[in-house]
Design an enzyme around this catalytic site. Structure first.
Site, PDB file in Angstrom:
ATOM      1  CG  HIS A  87       1.832  -2.636  60.180  1.00 29.80           C
ATOM      2  ND1 HIS A  87       2.325  -1.799  61.191  1.00 29.80           N
ATOM      3  CD2 HIS A  87       1.892  -3.929  60.516  1.00 29.80           C
ATOM      4  CE1 HIS A  87       2.731  -2.774  62.385  1.00 29.80           C
ATOM      5  NE2 HIS A  87       2.664  -4.180  61.902  1.00 29.80           N
ATOM      6  N   GLY A 111       5.598 -10.437  63.492  1.00 28.79           N
ATOM      7  CA  GLY A 111       6.631  -9.616  63.296  1.00 28.79           C
ATOM      8  C   GLY A 111       7.942 -10.089  63.738  1.00 28.79           C
ATOM      9  N   GLY A 112       8.461  -9.953  65.027  1.00 22.33           N
ATOM     10  CA  GLY A 112       9.559 -10.222  65.742  1.00 22.33           C
ATOM     11  C   GLY A 112       9.768 -11.697  65.509  1.00 22.33           C
ATOM     12  N   GLY A 125       4.459  -6.193  69.516  1.00 17.31           N
ATOM     13  CA  GLY A 125       5.851  -5.968  69.821  1.00 17.31           C
ATOM     14  C   GLY A 125       5.610  -5.961  71.510  1.00 17.31           C
ATOM     15  CD  GLU A 156       5.587  -1.578  63.596  1.00 15.11           C
ATOM     16  OE1 GLU A 156       6.049  -1.767  62.346  1.00 15.11           O
ATOM     17  OE2 GLU A 156       5.433  -2.333  64.575  1.00 15.11           O
ATOM     18  CG  ASN A 204       5.607  -6.536  59.002  1.00 15.41           C
ATOM     19  OD1 ASN A 204       6.515  -6.365  58.266  1.00 15.41           O
ATOM     20  ND2 ASN A 204       5.051  -5.765  59.738  1.00 15.41           N
ATOM     21  CD1 TRP A 205      10.751 -11.340  57.667  1.00 18.94           C
ATOM     22  CD2 TRP A 205      12.394 -10.755  56.605  1.00 18.94           C
ATOM     23  NE1 TRP A 205      11.071 -12.421  57.281  1.00 18.94           N
ATOM     24  CE2 TRP A 205      12.335 -12.181  56.498  1.00 18.94           C
ATOM     25  CE3 TRP A 205      13.629 -10.458  55.738  1.00 18.94           C
ATOM     26  CZ2 TRP A 205      13.006 -12.909  55.567  1.00 18.94           C
ATOM     27  CZ3 TRP A 205      14.247 -11.097  54.890  1.00 18.94           C
ATOM     28  CH2 TRP A 205      14.036 -12.617  54.953  1.00 18.94           C
ATOM     29  CE  LYS A 206       6.689  -5.559  63.116  1.00 22.09           C
ATOM     30  NZ  LYS A 206       5.905  -4.821  64.165  1.00 22.09           N
TER      31      LYS A 206
HETATM   32  P1  PGA Z   1       4.881  -8.627  66.745  1.00 27.44           P
HETATM   33  O1  PGA Z   1       4.551  -7.753  65.433  1.00 27.44           O
HETATM   34  O2  PGA Z   1       4.704 -10.113  66.166  1.00 27.44           O
HETATM   35  O3  PGA Z   1       6.383  -8.411  66.650  1.00 27.44           O
HETATM   36  O4  PGA Z   1       4.147  -8.168  67.800  1.00 27.44           O
HETATM   37  C1  PGA Z   1       3.422  -7.926  64.537  1.00 27.44           C
HETATM   38  C2  PGA Z   1       3.289  -7.047  63.539  1.00 27.44           C
HETATM   39  O5  PGA Z   1       3.658  -5.694  63.782  1.00 27.44           O
HETATM   40  O6  PGA Z   1       2.508  -7.200  62.407  1.00 27.44           O
END
Ligand code: PGA
Length: 249
Positions: free
Chosen positions: A95, A232-233, A171, A97, A10-12
């Protein structure tokens, strides 16, 4: 035969054409195992370019959200129909977020899942508890509530992936213990057996997300109940992401 593991990046709100080209170059030289399904989730604006650049690499493309309607006066939104036209075959739904950004997000999740399935997109439905809920031992209860609200029996279970992402692990570099991850995944499978039935629930891949990186990926992926990871990251580094992919087989 067991289903292929899911490694989802997930590149966000990150990434660029240059990053897509880097992925394309890196993964072109890799013979991805059939035991793994690799998907990257760039922002909407970059889906089509990512699809074109990555279609020869076996990496699939997914979107980070979709609207529950297919067309209409919904400024700033994108429907699953549009995502499918860009080459997406997966979509992340719910998600944390996004749930945090909009209080009304929760109520649209069942509609988003249905619209994704209608367009042959595989939804990755995210669930997870807050830190307070975790500390109060309410995790299983919260997950049951989220799953029962989000999922309808009418959806084919094989067209579904569930991502367990504790909010406090996203995160932060913090994570539940491996044993907790495994137990929680088992509990999610039991809840899914109640919503669908035992056989159907077995076909749903349950993946873990929250601070996954190349150093912890193997041990997470080795847990019996874990069918993949949502990253994510670490997914916006081609090196780190490739390491995580290769840790899955
Ligand atoms: P993260 O994010 O690996 O940066 O903790 C995971 C996500 O939000 O899907």
């Amino acid at each position: 035969m067991s289903l292929p593991k899911v490694i989802a990046g997930n590149w966000k709100m990150n990434g660029s054409n240059i990053l897509i080209e880097k992925f394309s170059k890196k993964f072109r030289t890799v013979d991805l195992s059939t035991k793994v399904e690799v998907i990257v989730f760039p922002p909407f604006t970059h889906l089509k370019y990512a699809y074109e650049q990555l279609k020869d690499t076996n990496i699939k493309i997914g979107a980070q959200d979709c609207h529950h309607e297919s067309t209409g006066a919904f400024t700033g939104n994108v429907s699953s129909k549009m995502l499918a036209e860009c080459g997406a075959s997966f979509v992340i739904i719910g998600h944390s977020e996004r749930r945090e950004l909009s209080r009304s997000e929760n109520k649209y999740i069942p509609g988003k899942i249905s619209s994704a399935v209608e367009r042959n997109l595989t939804p990755i439905v995210c669930i997870g508890e807050s830190l307070i809920e975790h500390q109060n031992n309410q995790t299983n209860e919260i997950l049951e509530k989220q799953l029962k609200f989000s999922l309808k029996q009418s959806i084919k279970s094989e067209a579904l992936v569930v991502a367990y992402e504790p909010k406090w692990a996203i995160g932060t570099g913090k994570m539940p213990s491996l044993n907790q991850i495994n137990q929680t995944h088992r509990c999610i499978r039991e809840i899914l057996s109640k919503i669908f039935d035992k056989e159907s629930a077995k076909k749903i891949r349950i993946i873990y997300g929250g601070s996954v990186n190349p150093s912890n990926a193997s041990e997470i992926l080795n847990q019996e109940e874990v069918s993949g990871v949502l990253v994510g990251g670490a997914s916006i580094s081609t090196d780190d992401f490739l390491k995580i992919v290769t840790r899955s087989y």
